[in-house]
Design an enzyme around this catalytic site. Structure first.
Site, PDB file in Angstrom:
ATOM      1  N   HIS A  12       0.912  -1.208   0.012  1.00  0.00           N
ATOM      2  CA  HIS A  12       0.332   0.254  -0.299  1.00  0.00           C
ATOM      3  C   HIS A  12       0.707   1.222   0.099  1.00  0.00           C
ATOM      4  O   HIS A  12       1.396   1.689   1.031  1.00  0.00           O
ATOM      5  CB  HIS A  12      -0.981   0.394   1.196  1.00  0.00           C
ATOM      6  CG  HIS A  12      -1.923   1.027   1.639  1.00  0.00           C
ATOM      7  ND1 HIS A  12      -2.939   0.970   1.876  1.00  0.00           N
ATOM      8  CD2 HIS A  12      -1.527   2.667   1.081  1.00  0.00           C
ATOM      9  CE1 HIS A  12      -3.979   1.756   0.828  1.00  0.00           C
ATOM     10  NE2 HIS A  12      -3.234   3.043   1.385  1.00  0.00           N
ATOM     11  N   HIS A  14       1.587   5.408  -1.618  1.00  0.00           N
ATOM     12  CA  HIS A  14       1.173   6.521  -2.166  1.00  0.00           C
ATOM     13  C   HIS A  14       2.143   7.115  -3.134  1.00  0.00           C
ATOM     14  O   HIS A  14       3.564   7.722  -2.374  1.00  0.00           O
ATOM     15  CB  HIS A  14       0.086   7.268  -1.389  1.00  0.00           C
ATOM     16  CG  HIS A  14      -0.991   7.378  -1.084  1.00  0.00           C
ATOM     17  ND1 HIS A  14      -1.770   7.430  -1.479  1.00  0.00           N
ATOM     18  CD2 HIS A  14      -1.019   6.364  -0.020  1.00  0.00           C
ATOM     19  CE1 HIS A  14      -2.932   6.901  -0.854  1.00  0.00           C
ATOM     20  NE2 HIS A  14      -2.175   6.223   0.508  1.00  0.00           N
ATOM     21  N   LYS A  98      -9.393   0.068  -6.119  1.00  0.00           N
ATOM     22  CA  LYS A  98      -9.464   0.583  -4.382  1.00  0.00           C
ATOM     23  C   LYS A  98     -10.955   1.514  -4.321  1.00  0.00           C
ATOM     24  O   LYS A  98     -11.374   2.048  -5.419  1.00  0.00           O
ATOM     25  CB  LYS A  98      -8.567   2.002  -4.948  1.00  0.00           C
ATOM     26  CG  LYS A  98      -8.104   2.612  -3.071  1.00  0.00           C
ATOM     27  CD  LYS A  98      -7.734   1.745  -1.957  1.00  0.00           C
ATOM     28  CE  LYS A  98      -7.892   2.085  -0.673  1.00  0.00           C
ATOM     29  NZ  LYS A  98      -6.531   3.115  -0.545  1.00  0.00           N
ATOM     30  N   HIS A 136     -10.386   1.253   2.141  1.00  0.00           N
ATOM     31  CA  HIS A 136     -10.061   2.245   2.526  1.00  0.00           C
ATOM     32  C   HIS A 136     -11.982   1.571   3.468  1.00  0.00           C
ATOM     33  O   HIS A 136     -12.587   2.795   3.137  1.00  0.00           O
ATOM     34  CB  HIS A 136     -10.196   3.513   2.637  1.00  0.00           C
ATOM     35  CG  HIS A 136     -10.364   5.213   3.406  1.00  0.00           C
ATOM     36  ND1 HIS A 136      -9.294   5.497   3.483  1.00  0.00           N
ATOM     37  CD2 HIS A 136     -11.382   4.934   3.994  1.00  0.00           C
ATOM     38  CE1 HIS A 136      -8.994   6.605   4.450  1.00  0.00           C
ATOM     39  NE2 HIS A 136      -9.819   6.009   5.003  1.00  0.00           N
ATOM     40  N   HIS A 174      -4.920  -0.485   5.634  1.00  0.00           N
ATOM     41  CA  HIS A 174      -4.071   0.326   6.426  1.00  0.00           C
ATOM     42  C   HIS A 174      -4.841   0.083   8.426  1.00  0.00           C
ATOM     43  O   HIS A 174      -5.583   1.399   8.594  1.00  0.00           O
ATOM     44  CB  HIS A 174      -4.128   1.802   6.512  1.00  0.00           C
ATOM     45  CG  HIS A 174      -4.678   2.305   5.493  1.00  0.00           C
ATOM     46  ND1 HIS A 174      -6.508   1.927   5.903  1.00  0.00           N
ATOM     47  CD2 HIS A 174      -5.316   3.100   4.616  1.00  0.00           C
ATOM     48  CE1 HIS A 174      -7.046   2.490   5.162  1.00  0.00           C
ATOM     49  NE2 HIS A 174      -6.399   2.797   3.758  1.00  0.00           N
ATOM     50  N   ASP A 248       1.218   2.634   3.424  1.00  0.00           N
ATOM     51  CA  ASP A 248       0.711   4.050   2.843  1.00  0.00           C
ATOM     52  C   ASP A 248       1.073   5.222   3.618  1.00  0.00           C
ATOM     53  O   ASP A 248       1.223   6.075   3.644  1.00  0.00           O
ATOM     54  CB  ASP A 248      -0.647   4.002   4.256  1.00  0.00           C
ATOM     55  CG  ASP A 248      -1.860   4.633   3.894  1.00  0.00           C
ATOM     56  OD1 ASP A 248      -1.845   5.082   2.649  1.00  0.00           O
ATOM     57  OD2 ASP A 248      -2.233   5.133   4.471  1.00  0.00           O
TER      58      ASP A 248
HETATM   59  O1  DOR Z   1      -3.661   9.523   5.784  1.00  0.00           O
HETATM   60  C1  DOR Z   1      -3.856   9.185   4.129  1.00  0.00           C
HETATM   61  N1  DOR Z   1      -3.280   9.613   3.432  1.00  0.00           N
HETATM   62  N2  DOR Z   1      -4.836   8.250   4.813  1.00  0.00           N
HETATM   63  C2  DOR Z   1      -4.963   7.820   3.398  1.00  0.00           C
HETATM   64  O2  DOR Z   1      -6.278   7.507   3.098  1.00  0.00           O
HETATM   65  C3  DOR Z   1      -4.766   8.537   1.774  1.00  0.00           C
HETATM   66  C4  DOR Z   1      -3.261   8.957   2.025  1.00  0.00           C
HETATM   67  C5  DOR Z   1      -3.238  10.294   0.559  1.00  0.00           C
HETATM   68  O3  DOR Z   1      -3.076   9.969  -0.271  1.00  0.00           O
HETATM   69  O4  DOR Z   1      -2.742  11.407   1.732  1.00  0.00           O
HETATM   70 ZN    ZN Z   2      -3.420   5.112   1.618  1.00  0.00          ZN
END
Ligand code: DOR
Ligand code: ZN
Length: 346
Positions: A12, A14, A98, A136, A174, A248
């Site tokens: 997971h 970003h 997702k 999520h 998460h 995450d």
């Molecule tokens: O804290 C988070 N940041 N939770 C999420 O679900 C998305 C993520 C983000 O893309 O910044």
């Molecule tokens: Zn995330």
């Protein structure tokens, strides 16, 4: 002391796009062999064609010679079609879809408003294509207390969903509560699993307020009470195959975190493996670390385990206070703190 393990994957992550992508992709690639890449860009990655193009831009952001393999995801909307799921499967580069409940978190405004009303035919196609749903797991009703939103989501969405589609593969992303641990443990192995972040293993909600407001500890789902943290630590160190590494890691520029309306998201990828090692060491469970970081994820997703290795050395080091780039700064989790384990080689 050294510990050599199969190279981990991050289930997971970003990676963002543009400048941020170029800044953070090398960090992930230096530790992880593969990562499930989240689709919540602006605009979101809702089609296979967009996922393929995004994958190309990630590959261009990697250091030369890197073997990092981005595993792509689609962003589910009310209008995603079953044929898009077939295309995703045929592409060979999309590994999950997702589910962001609309309004739950960063860039979720195009997410799903009514899963059972609008997405059932897509979910049925996902069962046929053996395509996991990555969730999520928070309700968005503003009347539900923010600390209860995961528990209510389990009761009102996930439990009915597995009743209706028991063959759907689901990753609860998460997880933050004892309720989520119990739910995942109660489900059938191979169908429901969970990713776990370093922050939800190491911090409780006090960390949001200790010594003043701490924006760099703010993510969604938000940190919970100590008893929830303890339940998650017990779950991951138990040796269960249902829990695996998903950082995450969600970078935001420092000025966007340290502001009113500060963004949710914690940047952890450069230090995540050291943090997971800390958790397992403190529980006397270092022998279970490798399954959590490197076996359970690929086994659930049905992809081969990595053959490459990484070595962790028990040698204290200080986490940088921040990472500086031409466009701005990113503050990592545990900034300025000393950790015992460092990744020394691959
Ligand atoms: O804290 C988070 N940041 N939770 C999420 O679900 C998305 C993520 C983000 O893309 O910044
Ligand atoms: Zn995330």
């Amino acid at each position: 002391m050294e510990l050599t393990i199969t190279q981990p994957d991050d289930w997971h992550l970003h990676l963002r796009d543009s400048d941020l992508l170029h800044a953070v992709a090398p960090h992930s690639a230096s530790t992880f062999r593969r990562a499930i890449v989240m689709p919540n860009l602006k605009p979101p990655i809702t089609t296979t064609a967009a996922a393929i193009a995004y994958r190309e831009s990630i590959l261009k952001a990697l250091p030369s010679g890197s073997s990092f393999d981005p595993l792509m995801t689609l962003y589910l909307t009310d209008t995603t079609s079953p044929s898009e799921i077939k295309l995703a499967r045929q592409s060979g580069v999309v590994y999950g879809v997702k589910l962001y409940p609309a309004g739950a978190t960063t860039n979720s405004q195009d997410g799903v408003t009514d899963l059972f009303g609008k997405c059932l035919s897509v979910l049925e196609e996902m069962v046929r294509q053996n395509m996991p749903l990555l969730v999520h797991g928070e309700v968005t009703d503003p009347d539900v207390d923010i600390f209860d939103r995961e528990k209510v989501f389990i009761e009102t969405v996930l439990e009915p969903l597995i009743q209706q589609l028991p063959q759907l593969k689901i990753v609860m992303e998460h997880i933050t509560t004892m309720d989520a641990v119990k739910f995942v443990e109660s489900c059938k192995e191979g169908f429901v699993a969970a990713t776990v972040t370093p922050q939800h293993l190491l911090l409780n909600r006090n960390s949001l307020f200790q010594g003043g407001l701490q924006p760099h500890n703010y993510c969604l789902p938000v940190l919970k009470r100590e008893m929830h943290r303890e339940a998650i630590v017990q779950a991951v160190t138990s040796g269960s195959k249902k829990f695996f590494l998903g950082t995450d890691s969600a970078p935001h520029e420092r000025r966007r975190k340290e502001s009113s309306n500060g963004c949710a998201g914690i940047y952890s990828s450069p230090i995540a493996l050291s943090l997971y090692a800390k958790v397992f060491e403190e529980e006397g469970a270092l022998d279970k670390l490798e399954a959590f970081t490197s076996f359970n994820g690929p086994d659930f997703y049905g992809v081969p385990r990595n053959s490459s290795k990484v070595t962790l050395k028990r040698d204290p080091w200080k986490v940088p206070e921040l990472f500086s780039f031409s466009f701005g700064e990113i503050v990592p989790l545990f900034a300025g703190r000393t950790l015992q384990w460092q990744v020394v080689s691959d």
